[in-house]
Design a protein around this motif. Sequence first.
Motif, PDB file in Angstrom:
ATOM      1  N   LEU A 137       0.820  -1.205   0.000  1.00  0.00           N
ATOM      2  CA  LEU A 137       0.000   0.000   0.000  1.00  0.00           C
ATOM      3  C   LEU A 137       0.854   1.255   0.000  1.00  0.00           C
ATOM      4  N   ALA A 138       1.954   1.258   0.754  1.00  0.00           N
ATOM      5  CA  ALA A 138       2.787   2.452   0.839  1.00  0.00           C
ATOM      6  C   ALA A 138       3.350   2.825  -0.531  1.00  0.00           C
ATOM      7  N   LEU A 141       0.738   4.455  -2.736  1.00  0.00           N
ATOM      8  CA  LEU A 141       0.462   5.849  -2.408  1.00  0.00           C
ATOM      9  C   LEU A 141       1.522   6.807  -2.920  1.00  0.00           C
ATOM     10  N   SER A 142       2.637   6.285  -3.406  1.00  0.00           N
ATOM     11  CA  SER A 142       3.723   7.142  -3.866  1.00  0.00           C
ATOM     12  C   SER A 142       3.250   8.042  -5.009  1.00  0.00           C
ATOM     13  N   GLY A 143       3.399   9.358  -4.822  1.00  0.00           N
ATOM     14  CA  GLY A 143       3.005  10.317  -5.835  1.00  0.00           C
ATOM     15  C   GLY A 143       1.532  10.637  -5.876  1.00  0.00           C
ATOM     16  N   LYS A 144       0.751  10.099  -4.944  1.00  0.00           N
ATOM     17  CA  LYS A 144      -0.692  10.317  -4.949  1.00  0.00           C
ATOM     18  C   LYS A 144      -1.131  11.443  -4.022  1.00  0.00           C
ATOM     19  N   ALA A 145      -0.353  11.751  -2.991  1.00  0.00           N
ATOM     20  CA  ALA A 145      -0.729  12.774  -2.022  1.00  0.00           C
ATOM     21  C   ALA A 145       0.445  13.726  -1.817  1.00  0.00           C
ATOM     22  N   PRO A 146       0.222  15.037  -1.861  1.00  0.00           N
ATOM     23  CA  PRO A 146       1.314  15.997  -1.650  1.00  0.00           C
ATOM     24  C   PRO A 146       1.824  15.964  -0.216  1.00  0.00           C
ATOM     25  N   LEU A 148       3.769  13.761   1.072  1.00  0.00           N
ATOM     26  CA  LEU A 148       3.978  12.396   1.545  1.00  0.00           C
ATOM     27  C   LEU A 148       5.261  11.857   0.940  1.00  0.00           C
ATOM     28  N   ASN A 149       6.278  11.645   1.784  1.00  0.00           N
ATOM     29  CA  ASN A 149       7.582  11.170   1.331  1.00  0.00           C
ATOM     30  C   ASN A 149       7.679   9.682   1.609  1.00  0.00           C
ATOM     31  N   ILE A 150       7.790   8.886   0.555  1.00  0.00           N
ATOM     32  CA  ILE A 150       7.804   7.429   0.662  1.00  0.00           C
ATOM     33  C   ILE A 150       9.152   6.929   0.174  1.00  0.00           C
ATOM     34  N   MET A 151       9.851   6.178   1.033  1.00  0.00           N
ATOM     35  CA  MET A 151      11.187   5.674   0.718  1.00  0.00           C
ATOM     36  C   MET A 151      11.204   4.160   0.868  1.00  0.00           C
ATOM     37  N   ASN A 152      11.621   3.476  -0.198  1.00  0.00           N
ATOM     38  CA  ASN A 152      11.735   2.019  -0.166  1.00  0.00           C
ATOM     39  C   ASN A 152      13.062   1.628   0.464  1.00  0.00           C
ATOM     40  N   SER A 153      13.023   0.617   1.335  1.00  0.00           N
ATOM     41  CA  SER A 153      14.259   0.166   1.973  1.00  0.00           C
ATOM     42  C   SER A 153      15.138  -0.619   1.015  1.00  0.00           C
ATOM     43  N   SER A 154      14.547  -1.265   0.005  1.00  0.00           N
ATOM     44  CA  SER A 154      15.304  -1.978  -1.019  1.00  0.00           C
ATOM     45  C   SER A 154      14.358  -2.287  -2.167  1.00  0.00           C
ATOM     46  N   GLY A 155      14.916  -2.853  -3.237  1.00  0.00           N
ATOM     47  CA  GLY A 155      14.086  -3.207  -4.385  1.00  0.00           C
ATOM     48  C   GLY A 155      13.534  -4.616  -4.329  1.00  0.00           C
ATOM     49  N   LEU A 156      13.809  -5.341  -3.248  1.00  0.00           N
ATOM     50  CA  LEU A 156      13.313  -6.712  -3.138  1.00  0.00           C
ATOM     51  C   LEU A 156      11.812  -6.729  -2.897  1.00  0.00           C
ATOM     52  N   SER A 157      11.138  -7.722  -3.436  1.00  0.00           N
ATOM     53  CA  SER A 157       9.712  -7.895  -3.175  1.00  0.00           C
ATOM     54  C   SER A 157       9.513  -8.263  -1.706  1.00  0.00           C
ATOM     55  N   GLY A 158       8.572  -7.600  -1.060  1.00  0.00           N
ATOM     56  CA  GLY A 158       8.314  -7.850   0.345  1.00  0.00           C
ATOM     57  C   GLY A 158       9.171  -7.027   1.281  1.00  0.00           C
ATOM     58  N   PRO A 211      -4.479  -3.256  -1.246  1.00  0.00           N
ATOM     59  CA  PRO A 211      -4.958  -2.017  -1.869  1.00  0.00           C
ATOM     60  C   PRO A 211      -6.297  -2.170  -2.570  1.00  0.00           C
ATOM     61  N   ASN A 212      -6.639  -3.385  -3.034  1.00  0.00           N
ATOM     62  CA  ASN A 212      -7.916  -3.599  -3.717  1.00  0.00           C
ATOM     63  C   ASN A 212      -9.098  -3.542  -2.761  1.00  0.00           C
ATOM     64  N   ASN A 213      -8.833  -3.603  -1.445  1.00  0.00           N
ATOM     65  CA  ASN A 213      -9.902  -3.602  -0.462  1.00  0.00           C
ATOM     66  C   ASN A 213     -10.054  -2.238   0.209  1.00  0.00           C
ATOM     67  N   ILE A 214      -9.551  -1.190  -0.416  1.00  0.00           N
ATOM     68  CA  ILE A 214      -9.557   0.143   0.190  1.00  0.00           C
ATOM     69  C   ILE A 214     -10.543   1.040  -0.549  1.00  0.00           C
TER      70      ILE A 214
END
Length: 421
Positions: A137-138, A141-146, A148-158, A211-214
Amino acid sequence: MRKLLTLLAVLLSGISVATAQTRTITGKVIDANKQPVEGASVLIKGTKMGIAAGAEGTFAISAKTGDVLVISALNFITKEVKIGSESNLTISLVAQLNAMEEIVVTALGIKREKKALGYAVSTVDKKDLELRADGDLARVLSGKAPGLNIMNSSGLSGSGTNIVIRGISSISGNSVPLFIVDGVPFNGNTNVQADFTYGNQTSSRFLDIDPNNIVSVSVLKGLSATTLYGEQGRNGVILITTKTGSTQKAKNKAEISVSQSLFANNVANLPEYQTHWGGGFDLSLGITFFSNWGAKITDPPAQVSHPYDRPALNAAFPEYAGTKYDYKYYNSVGNFFRQGLVSNTSVNVAGSSGAVNYNMNYSYLDDKGFTPGNGQIRNTFGVGGTAKLSNKFTVSGTVNYVINNVSSPPTSPSFGSSASN
């Protein structure tokens, strides 16, 4: 003469009875762009008789001449149409601008007009969320709300995701905002698990939210928002309303919706490697080193000993003893990664029966990462509903059950060798 008047009265009575007879009225509800309005309510004024328009905006209702149809729909102005001699109607509704966009959900499910709030708030509806097939979900939300700074810890799935509203506000504590899911506080911190074998592995509870249940996401910003949730909301609040926790009245008939998304996941970019020079010392290991600079690659390539052709490794890898291979450029990094594939399937069932509304949702996520050995499989099941017991009492509840399995390969391994002087 008297007989003639009697016959005339009988004829007029027959015409009156025929006029008042009930017949089937069909029609279609459209908007200003002549697009069908799905689920529009068609009600006979002054009665409880009504029906909901279908997916194409069509409806059929029993009425008689002189009845007034009241047609209403979400985000449209209610319209009344008087039935005449026609049996087929085309009803055009006018959009009600800024009707729902100005209403936001604050604390405890209370709805307020956005312009009446004393703090900044951003909303993201389900249409913007459903356009992304990512299971986190995080990241959706990237780029959807002003702000809101979203940072991925890595590129791995999960892997985990860090969310900060309007920048870091503390040098000693965390700046993670408070998450509220259907009125219940939710732990949005990123967990860090580190050791010598698996490196730094991070994850967060966002992976348990589908996200499909939101239905909608509201981001409350500023210090004024903390008054709603106290000290826990000092870094801002993110309110999440799910379909199973929504109190919105469902349609009379049960509806089943199925969504399926599939997209590829690849490495964004890789470093550029030179192809003219090989590894140090002809790719041979030294005693305490392995040089990064070796001889120039020739054409045709020279033959060098395999790095595993060492006395200390011959017992573990006897197949490499005395073997040689070409001293040339190998695209090892590019060949290491694979084609990632993310599949997300969601099934939702919603309906109402009298004063009871219900909603059930099931989703299956299969996220195959671009790194070998990395993937995520998630099964999410949620059920919720509301029951209006009387004019003053309403009971609602939700249950969510998640099975989340994340597999990850070792990253940045170290075996902790020691040396003595």
